[in-house]
Design an enzyme around this catalytic site. Structure first.
Site, mmCIF file in Angstrom:
data_model
loop_
_atom_site.group_PDB
_atom_site.id
_atom_site.type_symbol
_atom_site.label_atom_id
_atom_site.label_comp_id
_atom_site.label_asym_id
_atom_site.label_seq_id
_atom_site.Cartn_x
_atom_site.Cartn_y
_atom_site.Cartn_z
ATOM 1 N N TYR A 1 4.501 -18.011 14.999
ATOM 2 C CA TYR A 1 5.235 -19.238 14.677
ATOM 3 C C TYR A 1 6.576 -19.149 15.396
ATOM 4 C CZ TYR A 1 1.959 -20.153 10.807
ATOM 5 O OH TYR A 1 0.838 -20.418 10.047
ATOM 6 N N HIS B 1 -6.440 -11.468 8.555
ATOM 7 C CA HIS B 1 -5.114 -11.227 9.136
ATOM 8 C C HIS B 1 -4.167 -10.682 8.068
ATOM 9 C CE1 HIS B 1 -5.031 -13.615 13.139
ATOM 10 N NE2 HIS B 1 -6.224 -13.103 12.914
ATOM 11 N N TYR C 1 2.711 -17.488 1.632
ATOM 12 C CA TYR C 1 1.797 -17.670 2.763
ATOM 13 C C TYR C 1 0.369 -17.255 2.394
ATOM 14 C CZ TYR C 1 0.200 -18.084 7.551
ATOM 15 O OH TYR C 1 -0.490 -18.484 8.668
ATOM 16 N N PRO D 1 1.413 -29.158 8.295
ATOM 17 C CA PRO D 1 0.508 -28.019 8.462
ATOM 18 C C PRO D 1 1.179 -26.651 8.658
ATOM 19 C CG PRO D 1 0.485 -29.420 10.417
ATOM 20 C CD PRO D 1 1.293 -30.133 9.388
ATOM 21 N N LYS E 1 -1.448 -24.935 4.352
ATOM 22 C CA LYS E 1 -1.797 -25.099 2.936
ATOM 23 C C LYS E 1 -2.755 -26.256 2.637
ATOM 24 C CE LYS E 1 0.550 -21.752 1.220
ATOM 25 N NZ LYS E 1 -0.276 -20.696 1.807
HETATM 26 P P1 RFL Z 1 -10.524 -34.876 4.603
HETATM 27 O O1 RFL Z 1 -10.807 -33.673 5.405
HETATM 28 O O2 RFL Z 1 -9.611 -35.905 5.188
HETATM 29 O O3 RFL Z 1 -11.920 -35.530 4.219
HETATM 30 C C1 RFL Z 1 -12.020 -36.789 3.634
HETATM 31 C C2 RFL Z 1 -13.362 -37.386 3.966
HETATM 32 O O4 RFL Z 1 -13.481 -38.676 3.339
HETATM 33 C C3 RFL Z 1 -14.028 -39.596 4.261
HETATM 34 N N1 RFL Z 1 -13.594 -40.958 3.881
HETATM 35 C C4 RFL Z 1 -14.385 -41.838 3.245
HETATM 36 N N2 RFL Z 1 -15.650 -41.742 2.795
HETATM 37 C C5 RFL Z 1 -16.175 -42.823 2.180
HETATM 38 N N3 RFL Z 1 -15.493 -43.987 2.001
HETATM 39 C C6 RFL Z 1 -14.228 -44.126 2.428
HETATM 40 N N4 RFL Z 1 -13.569 -45.266 2.237
HETATM 41 C C7 RFL Z 1 -13.616 -43.021 3.072
HETATM 42 N N5 RFL Z 1 -12.405 -42.792 3.599
HETATM 43 C C8 RFL Z 1 -12.403 -41.548 4.083
HETATM 44 C C9 RFL Z 1 -13.486 -39.154 5.604
HETATM 45 O O5 RFL Z 1 -14.271 -39.623 6.682
HETATM 46 C C10 RFL Z 1 -13.536 -37.635 5.448
HETATM 47 O O6 RFL Z 1 -14.754 -37.090 5.900
HETATM 48 O O7 RFL Z 1 -9.884 -34.488 3.191
HETATM 49 P P2 RFL Z 1 -10.177 -33.203 2.247
HETATM 50 O O8 RFL Z 1 -11.637 -32.960 2.086
HETATM 51 O O9 RFL Z 1 -9.326 -33.393 1.046
HETATM 52 O O10 RFL Z 1 -9.647 -31.954 3.086
HETATM 53 C C11 RFL Z 1 -8.311 -31.767 3.332
HETATM 54 C C12 RFL Z 1 -8.124 -31.091 4.694
HETATM 55 O O11 RFL Z 1 -8.941 -31.721 5.666
HETATM 56 C C13 RFL Z 1 -6.668 -31.188 5.103
HETATM 57 O O12 RFL Z 1 -5.800 -30.828 4.043
HETATM 58 C C14 RFL Z 1 -6.291 -30.293 6.260
HETATM 59 O O13 RFL Z 1 -7.147 -30.377 7.357
HETATM 60 C C15 RFL Z 1 -4.871 -30.720 6.658
HETATM 61 N N6 RFL Z 1 -4.604 -30.482 8.042
HETATM 62 C C16 RFL Z 1 -4.318 -29.222 8.376
HETATM 63 N N7 RFL Z 1 -4.216 -28.263 7.397
HETATM 64 C C17 RFL Z 1 -3.932 -27.018 7.718
HETATM 65 O O14 RFL Z 1 -3.857 -26.168 6.824
HETATM 66 N N8 RFL Z 1 -3.730 -26.689 9.057
HETATM 67 C C18 RFL Z 1 -3.836 -27.621 10.060
HETATM 68 O O15 RFL Z 1 -3.678 -27.293 11.237
HETATM 69 C C19 RFL Z 1 -4.128 -28.938 9.746
HETATM 70 N N9 RFL Z 1 -4.225 -29.912 10.704
HETATM 71 C C20 RFL Z 1 -4.686 -31.534 8.992
HETATM 72 C C21 RFL Z 1 -4.511 -31.214 10.342
HETATM 73 C C22 RFL Z 1 -4.944 -32.864 8.634
HETATM 74 C C23 RFL Z 1 -5.021 -33.901 9.568
HETATM 75 N N10 RFL Z 1 -5.243 -35.259 9.097
HETATM 76 C C24 RFL Z 1 -5.489 -35.519 7.706
HETATM 77 C C25 RFL Z 1 -5.206 -36.417 9.858
HETATM 78 C C26 RFL Z 1 -4.598 -32.220 11.311
HETATM 79 C C27 RFL Z 1 -4.858 -33.561 10.940
HETATM 80 C C28 RFL Z 1 -4.954 -34.560 12.053
HETATM 81 C C1 PHB Z 2 -4.682 -23.526 12.967
HETATM 82 O O1 PHB Z 2 -5.232 -22.496 13.370
HETATM 83 O O2 PHB Z 2 -5.127 -24.649 13.240
HETATM 84 C C2 PHB Z 2 -3.459 -23.416 12.125
HETATM 85 C C3 PHB Z 2 -3.034 -22.176 11.736
HETATM 86 C C4 PHB Z 2 -1.871 -22.070 10.965
HETATM 87 C C5 PHB Z 2 -1.186 -23.204 10.603
HETATM 88 C C6 PHB Z 2 -1.643 -24.456 10.985
HETATM 89 C C7 PHB Z 2 -2.797 -24.567 11.757
HETATM 90 O O3 PHB Z 2 -0.037 -23.091 9.888
#
Ligand code: RFL
Ligand code: PHB
Length: 392
Positions: free
Chosen positions: A201, A72, A385, A293, A297
């Site tokens: 957005y 994109h 971004y 989110p 980032k």
């Molecule tokens: P993760 O993905 O949370 O993975 C951590 C892993 O550790 C495991 N774990 C354990 N394992 C062993 N022993 C324990 N005691 C443990 N406790 C936990 C968990 O099961 C899991 O598999 O962290 P990581 O790898 O640092 O990755 C980070 C990303 O996942 C995160 O920054 C993003 O997904 C944030 N985030 C979003 N980011 C975006 O850029 N766009 C989004 O739309 C977006 N939506 C989100 C999100 C994070 C969310 N969280 C944390 C609840 C939506 C949600 C709901």
């Molecule tokens: C998504 O596709 O899940 C998404 C994209 C952009 C964002 C957050 C989430 O800023």
């Protein structure tokens, strides 16, 4: 069991670290609380920065991303009923982002790990961390009713915000900074074509909305909801009606609706724990920091952290130098705070805040008008971004 690096967590940061270490000839074991299917069932981020793309390539898992991901070169900002494009590519000298879901990144990393015959312990219970203030740390866990121990040189805490790694650090050694926003995002994934070929957005009188996608036939949409909202209160129809009411007339007309494949509410939070290293325990990704989110980032910061960490471990095992490990926390945090600032700013600009009222919305609109009308302001937004450079 003995390994060089015990990685707690098989999210994107733990799995990417495992892959980068394997490429560098460093042995690691990943210990995960959940099952692989559970990990793959979490629908989260969708936008990858160039730094993340490069690290996935370096880890040898970029093939499907390049084939199926969607590059994109711009995003759209919708306010006062009209859309305005931010030309990311034109404003940053040709940089773009890649739309490719976190689920797919995780799947590619899991498959590469399995293909290389590397050890991942799923469904590990009661994971505990020991002796990371000395040179022989240990990780213990239970599986099938038995306690196991892994002796290692380092522990990488890649276990997310609710994980055990950060919680194992003595409170006095940790400084935390936190802001909880008074709203969440209700997200829906559906097999319908995206409403636009770029992300939208939207800042509206009814609150924020985001139109994103996973492919030409799969869309990911979000609407801002009050913090206490329950997902059970939202039928698919209610979601589509709310989303439609937050779009401009042309997009509202074009929106294709369908049954949701997934629907969930995510809270919005800014959080940083400092430092990111305690002796032989190194935190990475959501274990150390959370961003709302809006700036896309979270996953990208997690990837950059493990990029630095893999490099520091390579210097430790290759050149017997600890200087990169000593610099790990500072190097990460400099980038983390810039992403925290950007994510907070973009969230503040696009969401409806319960306590700022009509003047709050007028001020947001004035800033959005300035943002889309000024090349200097658009450039600052675009640079952030697409992602700040990976410092040496
Ligand atoms: P993760 O993905 O949370 O993975 C951590 C892993 O550790 C495991 N774990 C354990 N394992 C062993 N022993 C324990 N005691 C443990 N406790 C936990 C968990 O099961 C899991 O598999 O962290 P990581 O790898 O640092 O990755 C980070 C990303 O996942 C995160 O920054 C993003 O997904 C944030 N985030 C979003 N980011 C975006 O850029 N766009 C989004 O739309 C977006 N939506 C989100 C999100 C994070 C969310 N969280 C944390 C609840 C939506 C949600 C709901
Ligand atoms: C998504 O596709 O899940 C998404 C994209 C952009 C964002 C957050 C989430 O800023």
């Amino acid at each position: 069991m003995r390994t060089q690096v015990a990685i707690i967590g098989a999210g994107p940061s733990g799995l990417l670290l495992g892959q980068l270490l394997n490429k560098a000839g460093i042995d690691a074991v990943v210990i995960e609380r959940q099952s692989p299917d559970y990990v793959l069932g979490r629908i989260r981020a969708g936008v990858l920065e160039q730094v993340t793309i490069d690290l996935l390539d370096k880890a040898g898992v970029g093939q499907r991303m390049h084939a199926e991901g969607l590059p994109h070169g711009g995003i759209e900002l919708l306010f006062k009923g009209a859309r305005h494009r931010i030309d990311l590519e034109g404003l940053t000298g040709g940089k773009h982002v890649m739309v490719y879901g976190q689920t797919e990144v995780t799947r590619d990393l899991m498959e590469a790990r399995a293909d290389a015959g590397l050890t991942t312990i799923y469904q590990a219970g009661d994971v505990t961390l020991h002796d990371f203030d000395g040179s022989q740390p240990k990780v213990r866990y239970t599986r099938d009713g038995q306690t196991h121990e892994i002796a290692c040189d380092f522990i990488a805490g890649c276990d997310g915000y609710h994980g055990v790694s950060r919680a194992s650090v003595p409170e006095a050694a940790l400084r935390t900074y936190e802001k909880v926003y008074p709203f969440g995002w209700l997200g829906v994934l559906a097999d319908v074509p995206p409403v636009s070929h770029e992300l939208i957005y939207a800042n509206t009188g009814r609150g924020f909305a985001l139109c994103s996608m996973r492919s030409a036939t799969r869309s990911r949409y979000y609407v801002q909801v009050p913090m206490e909202e329950k997902v059970e209160n939202w039928s698919d129809d209610a979601f589509w009606n709310e989303l439609q009411s937050r779009l401009d007339p042309e997009a509202a007309e074009r929106l294709v609706t369908g049954p949701s494949l997934e629907k969930s509410i995510a809270p919005l939070r800014s959080f940083v724990a400092e430092p990111m290293r305690f002796g032989r325990l190194l935190l990475a990704g959501d274990a150390a920091h959370i961003v709302p989110p809006t700036g896309a980032k979270g996953l990208n910061l997690a990837a950059a952290d493990v990029g630095y960490l893999a490099r520091a471990m390579q210097a430790f095992y290759g050149e017997r130098s600890e200087s990169a490990l000593d610099r790990y926390s500072d190097l990460c945090l400099r980038r983390v705070w810039k992403a925290e600032r950007f994510s907070w700013w973009f969230t503040s600009l696009t969401h409806k805040f319960p306590d700022t009222g009509a003047i709050g919305q007028k001020l947001q609109q004035a800033e959005l008008e300035y943002l889309v009308g000024s090349r200097a302001a658009s450039t600052a937004m675009a640079e952030n971004y697409v992602g700040l450079p990976f410092a040496d």
